[in-house]
Write a protein that holds these residues in place. Structure first.
Motif, PDB file in Angstrom:
ATOM      1  N   PHE A 819       0.830  -1.205   0.000  1.00  0.00           N
ATOM      2  CA  PHE A 819       0.000   0.000   0.000  1.00  0.00           C
ATOM      3  C   PHE A 819       0.868   1.261   0.000  1.00  0.00           C
ATOM      4  N   TYR A 820       1.858   1.297   0.887  1.00  0.00           N
ATOM      5  CA  TYR A 820       2.697   2.497   0.977  1.00  0.00           C
ATOM      6  C   TYR A 820       3.748   2.555  -0.132  1.00  0.00           C
ATOM      7  N   LYS A 821       4.048   1.417  -0.736  1.00  0.00           N
ATOM      8  CA  LYS A 821       4.942   1.422  -1.896  1.00  0.00           C
ATOM      9  C   LYS A 821       4.357   2.289  -3.016  1.00  0.00           C
ATOM     10  N   ALA A 822       3.011   2.248  -3.112  1.00  0.00           N
ATOM     11  CA  ALA A 822       2.337   2.987  -4.172  1.00  0.00           C
ATOM     12  C   ALA A 822       2.355   4.492  -3.942  1.00  0.00           C
ATOM     13  N   TYR A 823       2.762   4.939  -2.749  1.00  0.00           N
ATOM     14  CA  TYR A 823       2.867   6.377  -2.511  1.00  0.00           C
ATOM     15  C   TYR A 823       4.011   6.989  -3.326  1.00  0.00           C
ATOM     16  N   ASP A 824       4.943   6.153  -3.732  1.00  0.00           N
ATOM     17  CA  ASP A 824       6.047   6.606  -4.580  1.00  0.00           C
ATOM     18  C   ASP A 824       5.557   6.595  -6.024  1.00  0.00           C
ATOM     19  N   LEU A 825       5.286   7.774  -6.560  1.00  0.00           N
ATOM     20  CA  LEU A 825       4.730   7.854  -7.901  1.00  0.00           C
ATOM     21  C   LEU A 825       5.650   7.246  -8.942  1.00  0.00           C
ATOM     22  N   GLU A 826       6.943   7.321  -8.697  1.00  0.00           N
ATOM     23  CA  GLU A 826       7.903   6.758  -9.645  1.00  0.00           C
ATOM     24  C   GLU A 826       7.822   5.236  -9.677  1.00  0.00           C
ATOM     25  N   ALA A 827       7.242   4.652  -8.642  1.00  0.00           N
ATOM     26  CA  ALA A 827       7.162   3.189  -8.568  1.00  0.00           C
ATOM     27  C   ALA A 827       5.905   2.645  -9.233  1.00  0.00           C
ATOM     28  N   CYS A 828       5.069   3.534  -9.786  1.00  0.00           N
ATOM     29  CA  CYS A 828       3.772   3.117 -10.316  1.00  0.00           C
ATOM     30  C   CYS A 828       3.676   3.364 -11.818  1.00  0.00           C
ATOM     31  N   GLU A 829       2.841   2.576 -12.451  1.00  0.00           N
ATOM     32  CA  GLU A 829       2.539   2.740 -13.865  1.00  0.00           C
ATOM     33  C   GLU A 829       1.049   2.471 -14.081  1.00  0.00           C
ATOM     34  N   GLY A 888     -11.023   2.993  -7.170  1.00  0.00           N
ATOM     35  CA  GLY A 888      -9.626   2.631  -7.371  1.00  0.00           C
ATOM     36  C   GLY A 888      -9.240   2.417  -8.812  1.00  0.00           C
ATOM     37  N   TYR A 889     -10.173   2.659  -9.729  1.00  0.00           N
ATOM     38  CA  TYR A 889      -9.869   2.481 -11.142  1.00  0.00           C
ATOM     39  C   TYR A 889     -10.291   3.721 -11.907  1.00  0.00           C
ATOM     40  N   SER A 890      -9.391   4.261 -12.721  1.00  0.00           N
ATOM     41  CA  SER A 890      -9.677   5.417 -13.556  1.00  0.00           C
ATOM     42  C   SER A 890      -9.723   4.963 -15.004  1.00  0.00           C
ATOM     43  N   SER A 891     -10.885   5.135 -15.642  1.00  0.00           N
ATOM     44  CA  SER A 891     -11.017   4.697 -17.032  1.00  0.00           C
ATOM     45  C   SER A 891     -10.091   5.481 -17.956  1.00  0.00           C
ATOM     46  N   SER A 892      -9.755   6.721 -17.576  1.00  0.00           N
ATOM     47  CA  SER A 892      -8.879   7.529 -18.424  1.00  0.00           C
ATOM     48  C   SER A 892      -7.420   7.110 -18.289  1.00  0.00           C
ATOM     49  N   GLN A 893      -7.037   6.595 -17.115  1.00  0.00           N
ATOM     50  CA  GLN A 893      -5.649   6.194 -16.894  1.00  0.00           C
ATOM     51  C   GLN A 893      -5.450   4.686 -16.990  1.00  0.00           C
ATOM     52  N   GLY A 894      -6.420   3.915 -16.471  1.00  0.00           N
ATOM     53  CA  GLY A 894      -6.302   2.470 -16.475  1.00  0.00           C
ATOM     54  C   GLY A 894      -5.952   1.928 -15.099  1.00  0.00           C
ATOM     55  N   LEU A 895      -5.494   0.683 -15.089  1.00  0.00           N
ATOM     56  CA  LEU A 895      -5.108   0.039 -13.831  1.00  0.00           C
ATOM     57  C   LEU A 895      -3.831   0.664 -13.294  1.00  0.00           C
ATOM     58  N   LYS A 896      -3.805   0.902 -11.981  1.00  0.00           N
ATOM     59  CA  LYS A 896      -2.592   1.407 -11.342  1.00  0.00           C
ATOM     60  C   LYS A 896      -1.775   0.211 -10.864  1.00  0.00           C
ATOM     61  N   LEU A 897      -0.562   0.088 -11.377  1.00  0.00           N
ATOM     62  CA  LEU A 897       0.279  -1.074 -11.112  1.00  0.00           C
ATOM     63  C   LEU A 897       1.609  -0.639 -10.515  1.00  0.00           C
ATOM     64  N   LEU A 898       2.221  -1.555  -9.774  1.00  0.00           N
ATOM     65  CA  LEU A 898       3.592  -1.333  -9.296  1.00  0.00           C
ATOM     66  C   LEU A 898       4.562  -1.778 -10.394  1.00  0.00           C
ATOM     67  N   LYS A 899       5.512  -0.911 -10.729  1.00  0.00           N
ATOM     68  CA  LYS A 899       6.465  -1.245 -11.769  1.00  0.00           C
ATOM     69  C   LYS A 899       7.337  -2.425 -11.339  1.00  0.00           C
ATOM     70  N   PRO A 900       7.600  -3.355 -12.251  1.00  0.00           N
ATOM     71  CA  PRO A 900       8.414  -4.531 -11.895  1.00  0.00           C
ATOM     72  C   PRO A 900       9.775  -4.170 -11.334  1.00  0.00           C
ATOM     73  N   GLU A 901      10.429  -3.143 -11.898  1.00  0.00           N
ATOM     74  CA  GLU A 901      11.777  -2.812 -11.437  1.00  0.00           C
ATOM     75  C   GLU A 901      11.780  -2.208 -10.042  1.00  0.00           C
ATOM     76  N   HIS A 902      10.626  -1.716  -9.589  1.00  0.00           N
ATOM     77  CA  HIS A 902      10.555  -1.152  -8.240  1.00  0.00           C
ATOM     78  C   HIS A 902      10.081  -2.192  -7.218  1.00  0.00           C
ATOM     79  N   ILE A 903       9.721  -3.373  -7.687  1.00  0.00           N
ATOM     80  CA  ILE A 903       9.296  -4.435  -6.765  1.00  0.00           C
ATOM     81  C   ILE A 903      10.464  -5.330  -6.420  1.00  0.00           C
ATOM     82  N   GLU A 904      11.216  -5.731  -7.445  1.00  0.00           N
ATOM     83  CA  GLU A 904      12.283  -6.719  -7.224  1.00  0.00           C
ATOM     84  C   GLU A 904      13.392  -6.119  -6.364  1.00  0.00           C
TER      85      GLU A 904
END
Length: 904
Positions: A819-829, A888-904
């Motif tokens: 949940f708090y990982k998603a506060y980092d905008l750079e970590a999301c797509e 939690g879903y924006s039709s204009s933006q799509g699904l909010k996901l955690l970027k793979p490179e910020h998870i590993e």
């Protein structure tokens, strides 16, 4: 017509007030027909019909104070004398009095004289406005005296009443154990029972009432006591816990008064040597239950001249009533709302955060009424109540077993506490786009998996919704017993947001958390249960995991703790203001937990709670204590009437259906084999069989109306009902809406609903009658809504980065970290559902990991949580949804996901 009335009353005996009024109104019409008949044969036929209904009514009237034996005897006499006009006049008088309840305050209604005023305008003979009329109740006396003496005894009791008594009551007398039980079962006005020694057993009950009594006794068990008065008292309390009970004994009263088993008895008297004291005891007992400590104090506060120098300008209302611009607010709400407001917790008021005065007293009374050890008022809803409980009892790294389909507050509580949710899927009902409940086998399997992996010690709590939005009710006693057999110190949080009213039904109460906690303690103390555990212990220890999953497990009486919490949205099923909720506690270890619990209360409770919400919780407790039994049974009655009218109506049933038991609960989970509340003759015996035997039980007051065959999705139909017909409801699914009967509903509401459904069906018929294109469009919509439904996705898993360890079979996860990982905008797509990249990553990786909660309405449960791996079934479900509201879903933006490179 008469046969239909009697058959219906036999099938739907939940509210005898409902049945009595129907029978009296039908009797009145038969009396009119008798008077209107012109020839002798016709008159005799009509007279016989009056006799038949009168005989049926006698089985009910013996348990009610009004009209009483005297008026019923006069009624029978007039029939016997073929006095059709006199019979009609008396029937009209009794029926009118029962309909408007004027007998409660008008002495004229108790007189048979034909020249007394009949008009309702003359009924208020006490010269008091109706709001000031003394509350009315009935006193049941279980007597050993001959029935010939009862009339004089009743008059002697009436003579004890005084004009300055706060309440008015009328006595009823019965002579047997069975009649006493039937009286409190059939007559909700009975609030006090006075039991004399020497009463009899084996009353001469009708076949229908005997079946009803037998089913009730099978529901609560067959424990008996040597003392007949104690035996009866315990049975009465099991049926209606709120009753006051007085014993009038002819011997050994000192020993009775000192008997710990009789601690629940209000008072013990030596027969009737002190009649006035008995009367005062009766009145005082009702006064104690009527008392609302906080509300009473708030009313006194509003009457005082207060100078306010605190931070609440609205208090006392001067800023409202002296304004040039907002005086309409004062006119709308009235002066008392503002006079009863304050932000101070001194000067006679109490603090919700640290209650020591009238709020504390109100909470203690609520705990007693709801069968809990402690009760806590919450003024910002059950969402907050859930967070308070979970923050108090869970720490980072603890595992909480939780229904993935539960309210979002529980998911957010896991974020707040740092506990690891172990999601367990409920059984799906894909054809209605909803879930049922979590099976007991699934719950036990989850615990056994934790035990196998060496993590059972970390499992602290189990969270389940009872009942679900759609009416699925667990068997809390069975669930807790078997789960405690695996983990003896497991804590249970039962979210009964929609089920708080169930405490006041002797049937539904069996399925509540607080009742189950009480029964668990009885079992743990029972020598018989201990013996059963000892006998099964060797076999139970040798069970394989599969055998433990499917065999009945018993608790270890030496090591098991009963730790049960219940949250209840009082405002959802009782007369409380919006956001008025309670936390009920029944916890053997609460003394050790209380500090953390109060810290959680401080965390989540506003320092400026709404005084009116607190007062409404106090008042709701009073109402349910004194008339909850009647109100809940009437709501149940109305629910069955709606089911029968909709599903059996020749026009409505072509397009609409109230989903039945078999539609919502699979057969393996119904040991009673009851499939229908409409066709299996739903009455006490039907429900008691299901309550005793079934793993899941369908709350009869929650009515899922399938609207897909009419071409409506749930949202469209909800808007149609609200916009055109002034019918409001809450929950919808893809092809259904949820109707609820509650203590606010009336028979007029039911008639309006049926009339509206008939009109809608006629409109559909008219639209397709001569227009083939309209008919084709309807069939297409029905196919899309009823047949082409997306499968409901199960919970997948947490990404390994958010699991407690790297084991592949680990399914609990660190939702807070994600949940708090998603506060980092750079970590999301963001990826849109139509983007082909989604399909490529589903097939080839890297995995799609949700950055937040995604909750479509309907169905209203999170299909994605932070840190969850998104699978193809989840994407398919999302792509097939046609709902407008997805949190939690924006039709204009799509699904909010955690970027793979910020998870590993």
């Amino acid at each position: 017509m008469l046969t239909n009335v009697l058959d219906q009353s036999a099938e739907y005996l939940f509210s005898t007030r409902h049945e009595r009024l129907d029978l009296w109104c039908d009797l009145l019409q038969r009396c009119r027909d008798w008077v209107a008949a012109s020839c002798c044969d016709a008159k005799e036929q009509k007279r016989r019909e009056v006799v038949r209904i009168g005989q049926h009514l006698q089985t009910l009237e013996r348990y009610h104070a009004y009209p009483g034996q005297r008026l019923m005897a006069i009624f029978e006499q007039r029939i016997g004398e073929h006095d059709d006009v006199g019979t009609l006049r008396l029937a009209r008088r009794i029926c009118s009095s029962l309909l408007d309840s004027s007998y409660r305050h008008d002495a004229n209604d108790w007189e048979p004289a034909d020249d007394l005023p009949d008009a309702s305008a003359a009924r208020y003979s006490i010269n008091q406005p109706s709001a000031q009329l003394r509350p009315y109740f009935e006193l049941l006396i279980v007597s050993s005296d001959a029935s010939s003496t009862w009339a004089q005894k009743q008059q002697d009791i009436r003579n004890l009443r005084r004009h300055d008594d706060a309440f008015i009551y009328q006595p009823i007398i019965v002579g047997t154990y069975e009649d006493a039980l039937m009286a409190v079962m059939l007559n909700p006005d009975v609030q006090v029972v006075a039991i004399h020694d020497g009463f009899q057993r084996n009353a001469n009950l009708s076949a229908r009432l005997r079946v009803m009594l037998d089913q009730y006794q099978s529901l609560v068990g067959s424990e008996t006591y040597e003392d007949p008065s104690l035996d009866l008292s315990v049975a009465l309390k099991q049926l209606r816990p709120e009753l006051d009970i007085i014993l009038l004994r002819d011997r050994n009263i000192e020993r009775t008064a000192g008997n710990p088993q009789m601690a629940f008895i209000n008072r013990v008297f030596y027969e009737f040597e002190e009649p006035m004291e008995v009367h005062l005891c009766v009145v005082e007992g009702i006064a104690n239950r009527y008392r609302t400590p906080f509300f009473d104090n708030l009313k006194r506060y509003a009457q005082r001249p207060i100078g306010t120098f605190h931070a609440l300008p609205i208090a006392r209302g001067k800023s409202i009533f002296k304004s040039n611009w907002i005086r309409d607010m004062g006119a709308f709400y009235g002066a008392n709302l503002f006079l009863a407001e304050s932000s101070a917790t001194t000067g006679g008021l109490d603090s919700l955060l640290e209650p020591t005065g009238n709020i504390r007293q109100a909470q203690l009374m609520a705990a007693s009424t709801f069968g809990a050890q402690a009760a806590f008022f919450v003024t910002n809803g059950t969402s907050t109540a859930n967070k308070i409980v979970e923050q108090a009892l869970l720490a980072p790294g603890d595992i909480v077993l939780i229904d993935r389909n539960c309210h979002k507050s529980h998911h957010y509580a896991a974020v707040l506490t740092g506990a690891y949710p172990l999601y367990i899927d409920a059984y799906p009902l894909s054809e209605y786009s909803m879930y049922g409940g979590v099976t007991l086998a699934s719950l036990k399997q989850a615990l056994l998996n934790l035990k196998r992996d060496g993590k059972l010690e970390r499992a602290k709590m189990m969270v389940l919704t009872n009942c679900t939005f759609d009416g699925h009710v667990y068997n809390p006693l069975r669930v807790m017993e078997e789960c405690l057999a695996i983990k003896p110190d497991l804590i249970f949080l039962w979210d009964e947001a929609w089920f708080g009213f169930a405490r006041f039904s002797p049937l539904l109460r069996q399925r509540t958390a607080m009742h189950a906690a009480t029964e668990l303690r009885k079992r743990l103390k029972s020598p018989r249960y201990r013996q059963q555990y000892t006998e099964q212990c060797t076999a139970q220890d040798a069970f394989t995991d599969e055998e433990m999953q499917h065999n009945r497990l018993l608790m270890d009486p030496e090591h098991t703790q009963v730790r049960v919490y219940q949250t209840s949205s009082v405002h959802k099923s009782m007369s409380a203001l919006r956001q008025g909720s309670m936390i009920l506690v029944s916890d053997d270890a609460f003394a050790q937990t209380e500090g953390a619990f109060r810290e959680a209360v401080f965390t989540h409770t506003s320092t400026s709670p709404n005084q009116q919400i607190i007062a409404s919780l106090d008042i709701a407790r009073r109402q349910m204590n004194l008339e909850g039994y009647d109100l809940v049974m009437r709501a149940t009655q109305l629910a069955f009437v709606i089911r029968k009218q909709v599903n059996n109506h020749p026009l409505i049933s072509r397009y609409f259906k109230i989903l039945d038991v078999a539609d919502l609960i699979p057969e393996p989970l119904r040991g009673s084999k009851i499939a229908s509340y409409v066709h299996d003759k739903a009455h006490w015996s039907t429900l008691s069989q299901a309550i005793i035997n079934d793993e899941f039980f369908l709350d009869p007051t929650r009515l899922t109306l399938s609207c897909g065959h009419a071409g409506f999705d749930g949202t469209q139909f909800k808007q149609l009902l609200a916009g055109r017909y002034n019918i409001q409801l809450n929950k919808t699914s893809r092809n259904s809406v949820l109707l609820q009967t509650n203590i606010n509903n009336t028979r007029s509401d039911v008639a309006h609903l049926i009339q509206v459904l008939v009109q809608i069906c006629r409109d559909i018929d008219d639209s397709i009658a001569d227009d083939e294109n309209q008919a084709l469009q309807l069939r297409s919509r029905v196919t899309r809504l009823v047949e082409d439904l997306p499968a409901l996705p199960d919970f997948s898993c947490f990404h390994p980065e958010f699991r407690s360890d790297a084991l592949e079979n680990t399914i609990e996860g660190d939702i807070r970290k994600a949940f708090y990982k998603a506060y980092d905008l750079e970590a999301c797509e963001y990826l849109k559902l139509s983007d082909s990249m989604i399909d490529q990553r589903l097939e080839n990786g890297p995995p799609l990991v949700s950055a937040n909660f995604v909750i479509p309405y309907p169905p209203g449960f999170p299909i994605m949580v932070p840190g969850q791996v998104i699978t193809a079934p989840i994407i398919d479900f999302m792509r097939n949804l046609d709902v407008q509201e997805i949190h939690g879903y924006s039709s204009s933006q799509g699904l909010k996901l955690l970027k793979p490179e910020h998870i590993e």
